[in-house]
Design an enzyme around this catalytic site. Sequence first.
Site, PDB file in Angstrom:
ATOM      1  N   GLU A 145     -10.037  65.288  29.619  1.00 55.19           N
ATOM      2  CA  GLU A 145     -10.826  66.007  28.603  1.00 55.19           C
ATOM      3  C   GLU A 145      -9.947  66.856  27.687  1.00 55.19           C
ATOM      4  OE1 GLU A 145     -14.108  68.127  30.361  1.00 55.19           O
ATOM      5  OE2 GLU A 145     -15.281  66.296  30.451  1.00 55.19           O
ATOM      6  N   GLU A 179     -17.870  60.505  33.729  1.00 50.46           N
ATOM      7  CA  GLU A 179     -18.347  61.672  34.473  1.00 50.46           C
ATOM      8  C   GLU A 179     -19.766  61.996  34.059  1.00 50.46           C
ATOM      9  OE1 GLU A 179     -16.305  65.383  34.217  1.00 50.46           O
ATOM     10  OE2 GLU A 179     -14.331  64.455  34.336  1.00 50.46           O
ATOM     11  N   GLU A 204     -15.718  75.503  40.686  1.00 48.76           N
ATOM     12  CA  GLU A 204     -16.869  74.614  40.467  1.00 48.76           C
ATOM     13  C   GLU A 204     -17.534  74.179  41.773  1.00 48.76           C
ATOM     14  OE1 GLU A 204     -16.898  72.646  36.351  1.00 48.76           O
ATOM     15  OE2 GLU A 204     -15.250  71.663  37.421  1.00 48.76           O
ATOM     16  N   LYS A 205     -17.476  75.061  42.790  1.00 53.53           N
ATOM     17  CA  LYS A 205     -17.992  74.624  44.100  1.00 53.53           C
ATOM     18  C   LYS A 205     -19.499  74.409  44.106  1.00 53.53           C
ATOM     19  CE  LYS A 205     -17.335  79.345  45.809  1.00 53.53           C
ATOM     20  NZ  LYS A 205     -16.506  79.705  44.644  1.00 53.53           N
TER      21      LYS A 205
END
Length: 667
Positions: free
Chosen positions: A149, A306, A354-355
Amino acid sequence: MNFLSNRLGFGADYNPEQWSPEVWRDDIRLMREAGVTIVTLGIFSWATVEQEPGRYDFGWLDEVMDLLAAAGIDVSLATGTASPPSWLSRLHPETLPVNHDGVRLSPGSRQHYCPSSPVYREAAVGLAVQMAKRYGTHPALKLWHVGNEYGCHIQECYCDVSADDFRAWLRDRYGDLDGLNAAWSTTFWSQRVTDWADVLPPRTAPTLRNPAQDLDFRRFSSDALLACYRAERAVLQELTPGVPITTNIMGMWEPVADYASWAADFDIVALDIYPEPKDPTAHIDAAFFHDQMRSLGGGRPYMMMETATSAISYRPPNRPKRTGLNRLWSHQAVARGADAVMYFQWRASAGGAEKFHSAVVSHGGADNRIFREAAALGAELSSLSDVAGGRVPADVAIVHDYANWWALELDARPGELKIPERVRAHYAPLWHANVTVDVVPPEADLSAYKLVVVPNLYLCTDAAADGLRRYVEGGGHLLMSFFSGIADECDRIRLGGYPGAFRELLGLRVEEFWPLSDGERAGLSSGGGADLWADHIVPEGAEVLAAYTGGPLPGLPAVTRHAFGAGTATYLGTRPDEHSMRDLVADTLRLAGVAPVVAGLPAGVEAVRRGRHLFLLNHNDHAVHAAGTDLAPRDVAVLRLDRDPASGAAAAPSLQSGAVPPVGEGA
Ligand code: GLA
Ligand code: GLA
C-alpha cells in the site's frame, strides 16, 4: 498471465512471524479446511529477516514456504520492504519522512520512510535481491508483492532530499526556469524564481500557496512512490523473469497516487478495499472501485488482495459484518472481474495496533461463524473455477482523473467540490440502472463506449479535450457536469469564455459561476430541484432541457443538450437532486441505446455479467425474486448463461446458497 491457474484464488495475508511453529502447523490444517489456495506472505517481516544490516535469517521463512508448498498453497511473496527495521531509522535518521510543517516523523508505526531517500531505496532493493535469490525458484512462489500500500500513510515528504528530487523532476518536466515560471504563473504574488535552489516543496506558508506548485508536488510524489516500486520491480524482473509482480493499491476515496500512471507496471492489479459495514450504500462505492481496478488492468482479471472478514479495527465502533455480508461483498468483487478473494489477515494478531481487526481465524480460534462463513465461501469459489479469466462487458465509461482530483480540491475555488461526492453522484444512478461501467482516464480511447460520463473535469489536457470532441463527433454520447474544461494541466485558466476546452462541443458558454450556499436550492423546470452550484449558461447552439425555476438564476438554462457531429453532448450546469439525476441519466442512457444487464430488477439488486455467468447480488435485508431467482437477504446467485447471454431467464443456476442462521439482523 493467469498464475491463478484458471481457478478463483482464496486466501489472506499470512504473518507467521507473529506465531510459533506449532501454530504454523495449525494454520496449514485450517487453511486446507477453509479452501485457501493463496496467501500473501511476509509483508512486515523486514525486521525479522534482516535483524542487522546485511545479516539475514531466512530459516523460519524457508520452513513456512516449504509447509505451504507441501500443502499446495500458492504464495504471493512480499519483498518485505513496507516497514523499515529500527536500525535503519537509527543509522539513517535522514530516511524518516518530514511533514509540511518541517516535523520529522519518528519510527514506531509503519511506512516511516521518505520515498525519495536513496538510502531507503538501496536498503529496500537490497532486501528484494536477497528474497529473489533465496526464493526465486521455490515451488510455492507464484507472485511478488512489492512493498505494501504505497502512500497509505506517507504520500509526500517535504525534507531537503525530497526537495532536491522535486527539482530534478521539475527540470525534467519544464527544462528551464522560464518554463517553470510560466507553468507556475509565478508573476502572481512575486513568486518568480531565478535560481533552482529557490524551488521548494509546498511547505507551510503564510497563506494560499501556489496551486501549480501544489499540483506538481502531488504529481512528483506519486512518481517518487512509483520509483520505489519500480526499483524493486527491476531487480525482481532481472533475477526471477517470469514471476509476475504487483503491489496492492487502495480502493478508497483518497487521491493517494495517480494509479492510472502506475497501471502499466502491474502484472496483475491488486486491490485492498474495506467497505464500511455500517454504511448502507457501501456496496455502491465498492462497485466503483472494482470497476476501476478492472479498468486499470485493461479489462483483465485483478485480485482483491485485502478485505475484512468482519470488523475493521480503525473505524470505531467496529461493527462486524452481518451474516452473509462478507460472502455478498466477496462475490461482488468476483462478479466485477476479480480472480482472487483475500483477507487481511489470516490469523488475528495477539498484540500490536490492529489486534481487533477481524481475520479468518479469530482470537478464539476457528469454531465460530466467521471461520465457518469463510470456509463455506472458499468451497463456493472453488466450485466456480470456470468464472476465472472471464471478462466483464461495459457500454459506458466514467472519466476519472487524479490530476483533476488534486486540482479540483485545491484552495480558493468558486465552490467547494469534492471528487468522492461528485463521482458518486454520477456513478450511483448508473449502478441503480444496472448498467456496467468502466472507469477510464480522460485521454483514454473512448470509441468502444456508447456513453461517456464526465463528472466535473475542471483540469483538462488538450489531448483529453480533443479526444472527447472526436468521440462525440464520431457518434458518441456524452454527459458532462459543470466546472469542466476550465483549466489546463498547470491550473491556468483556458481563456476566452468558460468552459474553454468544451465550449464548442457543448454549444454554450458560461458567463459566471453561482455556487449555492448550504441549504440553498434552485428548482428545475423538469421537476425536482438542484443545489450546490448554478452555472449562468448562455446557449450557443445547445437546446435547453431544463431551466432554473428559482435560486439565483430563475428562468436561465440549467441542463442543455447539443447535437455535435454524429453524437450529442448533454451538460449539467448544476447538481440535480438524486431523483432528477436518475431521470437525466436514464434519459441519456436511452438516447445512447444502453440497455441494463437485466431489466426490471427489484431495487438494491445488482446484476453483473462476467464471461458466461450472470451474478445476481441482493444487497437488501429482505428476500427478493429477481430474474427468475429467489434470493434471501444478502444472498448471491451465479447463473450460467448457456443460451441467451442477455437474459437471466434462460440461465441455468451454477450456484445459489440457502439461508444461513442470521447474526446481526436488524443492525
Ligand atoms: C487583499 C490583498 C489583495 C488580494 C485581495 C483579495 O485585499 O491586498 O492582494 O489578495 O485581498 O483576496
Ligand atoms: C491495509 C494494510 C494491512 C492492514 C489493513 C487493515 O490494507 O495493507 O496491512 O493494515 O489495512 O487495516
